[in-house]
Structures are given as C-alpha cells and as structure tokens.
Scaffold this active site. Structure first.
Site, mmCIF file in Angstrom:
data_model
loop_
_atom_site.group_PDB
_atom_site.id
_atom_site.type_symbol
_atom_site.label_atom_id
_atom_site.label_comp_id
_atom_site.label_asym_id
_atom_site.label_seq_id
_atom_site.Cartn_x
_atom_site.Cartn_y
_atom_site.Cartn_z
ATOM 1 N N CYS A 115 4.223 4.762 -5.718
ATOM 2 C CA CYS A 115 3.600 3.553 -5.194
ATOM 3 C C CYS A 115 3.439 2.549 -6.342
ATOM 4 O O CYS A 115 4.422 2.221 -7.007
ATOM 5 C CB CYS A 115 2.279 3.941 -4.510
ATOM 6 S SG CYS A 115 1.296 2.666 -3.735
ATOM 7 N N ASP A 162 10.229 2.000 4.942
ATOM 8 C CA ASP A 162 9.053 1.537 4.193
ATOM 9 C C ASP A 162 8.764 0.090 4.556
ATOM 10 O O ASP A 162 9.590 -0.800 4.331
ATOM 11 C CB ASP A 162 9.333 1.669 2.697
ATOM 12 C CG ASP A 162 8.095 1.457 1.835
ATOM 13 O OD1 ASP A 162 7.257 0.611 2.184
ATOM 14 O OD2 ASP A 162 7.973 2.153 0.800
ATOM 15 N N HIS A 190 6.723 4.478 3.608
ATOM 16 C CA HIS A 190 6.034 4.438 2.318
ATOM 17 C C HIS A 190 5.098 5.642 2.195
ATOM 18 O O HIS A 190 4.427 6.023 3.147
ATOM 19 C CB HIS A 190 5.225 3.146 2.202
ATOM 20 C CG HIS A 190 4.715 2.882 0.822
ATOM 21 N ND1 HIS A 190 5.527 2.389 -0.178
ATOM 22 C CD2 HIS A 190 3.496 3.056 0.268
ATOM 23 C CE1 HIS A 190 4.816 2.264 -1.289
ATOM 24 N NE2 HIS A 190 3.582 2.660 -1.045
#
Length: 221
Positions: A115, A162, A190
C-alpha cells in the site's frame, strides 16, 4: 513485543518492530500500509523472519502521531490517509534508511512494502542506494514516480481490479520501466495480500509471497 528505537538522520526518534533469527541470511526493511505497524504488519514481518530474514519495520506514523495502529473498518482508512498526509515523503525516506542501518552489519539488504509502503519501497530503490532488491505490493504512488531510475532490481505486484490503481497506471509503469518485474493478479483488488481485509485473496497472496521470496533469494543470497 520486540521493538527498538531508531534515530533518523534529522534526529527524529521512531519505534520499529524487529524479528528474525540470529543467523539471518539477509536483512529486510518491511514498510507499513496506511494503518501503521499493526497486527497484520507484524505477521508479515514474522513470516519473513521464519523464512530466514532479519527484519526491521519502522513506525512511519511516529512523525505525526506516536504508537498509532489502525484496523480496517469504519474511519480507519480516512484516519490513515490523514496521518500520511502530515508526513513529508523526504522524511519517510530518512526513516527507512534508519531502519536499514539497524539491520545486522554485513548482510545484503532488501526492502518490501505494502500500500503506502509499496510506494515507499519504490522510493527506497530510486532515491537511495541502500538496498540490493526492492518489492512493492499495490503501491499507489509508483506511477507518478515511474520515470525515476532504480539503483537495484525491483519487483511489483498489483491487483487487476484495484480501485485506486487503474491498469493504465500499471501499463505506464511497465512502459517506463521495462526492466522491472510487474505481476498483475486477475480479479484481485487493493490489499489482496492482507488477511484482515475484505479484499483478501489467499491464493493470490500466497503466489505473490512466493514470487517475493524467490526474488529476494535471487538478489540477496
């Protein structure tokens, strides 16, 4: 909890989670998501330690708020984004370099991030010469920095669906960095590698980890 304190080059003191065997074969800086060095990140560190690596995971949020660990519900995302927004990316680089310096001397060093940390792992590869290999999982800021030149081999992982990293960004990275390994996981979103998120895909997480470990084995020895 096996924590230590690090001092960055600008004098900032931050905490870090550590793990790994005394006879570690190489060292890794493991970089957090926007949720802090929480339970999930400690598990990630422990998994790398079990694979034989010395690990240091710096608490990057300490620059904004010390001791912050977030979950994955309700307002956690907005709070994490808010804390990240208070932190100068240049200062974050100082923190990962302090973590690298805390790894046992004489070992090759890699960096892996998730991330927010995926973007930071890219910066570690392009804005420093501290690492011999870098791996980023779903780093949303990599596309914006795709023209920066890595100083070490890099491997990147993205989920096809994502919502924050469109496939146009991934293709732009591929075009700008033909020497970088880029893997896309069909149907994954994600955070597909985080067992505490609704987007978790166990099979894709396992495959990405297998590729990550093979990459580090090849470049860190």
């Amino acid at each position: 909890m096996p924590t230590i304190e690090l001092t960055a080059a600008d004098g900032h003191v931050l905490s870090a989670y550590t793990a790994g065997p005394p006879e570690a074969k190489a060292g890794l800086v493991v970089v957090q998501e926007i949720f802090g060095v929480n339970r999930h990140m400690r598990r990630v560190c422990d998994d790398f330690a079990a694979a034989g690596y010395a690990v240091v995971s710096p608490a990057l949020f300490d620059r904004a708020e010390r001791g912050t660990e977030l979950g994955y519900e309700g307002g956690d995302i907005q709070r994490g984004l808010g804390l990240r927004g208070q932190i100068d990316p240049g200062k974050t680089l100082l923190d990962i370099l302090a973590a690298a310096a805390a790894l046992p001397r004489g070992l090759k060093r890699g960096i892996v991030g998730y991330c927010w940390g995926g973007t930071i792992a890219w910066h570690g590869a392009t804005r420093s010469s501290a690492f011999s290999a870098s791996v980023g999982w779903y780093g949303g800021g990599i596309a914006a920095a795709r023209d920066e030149k890595p100083t070490c081999p890099v491997q990147l992982h993205f989920g096809e669906t994502d919502g924050s990293i469109p496939m146009t960004d991934v293709e732009a990275i591929r075009q700008a960095q033909p020497g970088v390994e880029v893997f896309v996981y069909p149907g994954a979103g994600h955070g597909f590698g985080c067992e505490e998120r609704g987007s978790y895909v166990p099979a894709d997480a396992a495959r990405a980890q297998e590729r990550t470990l093979a990459f580090f084995a090849a470049h860190l020895g």
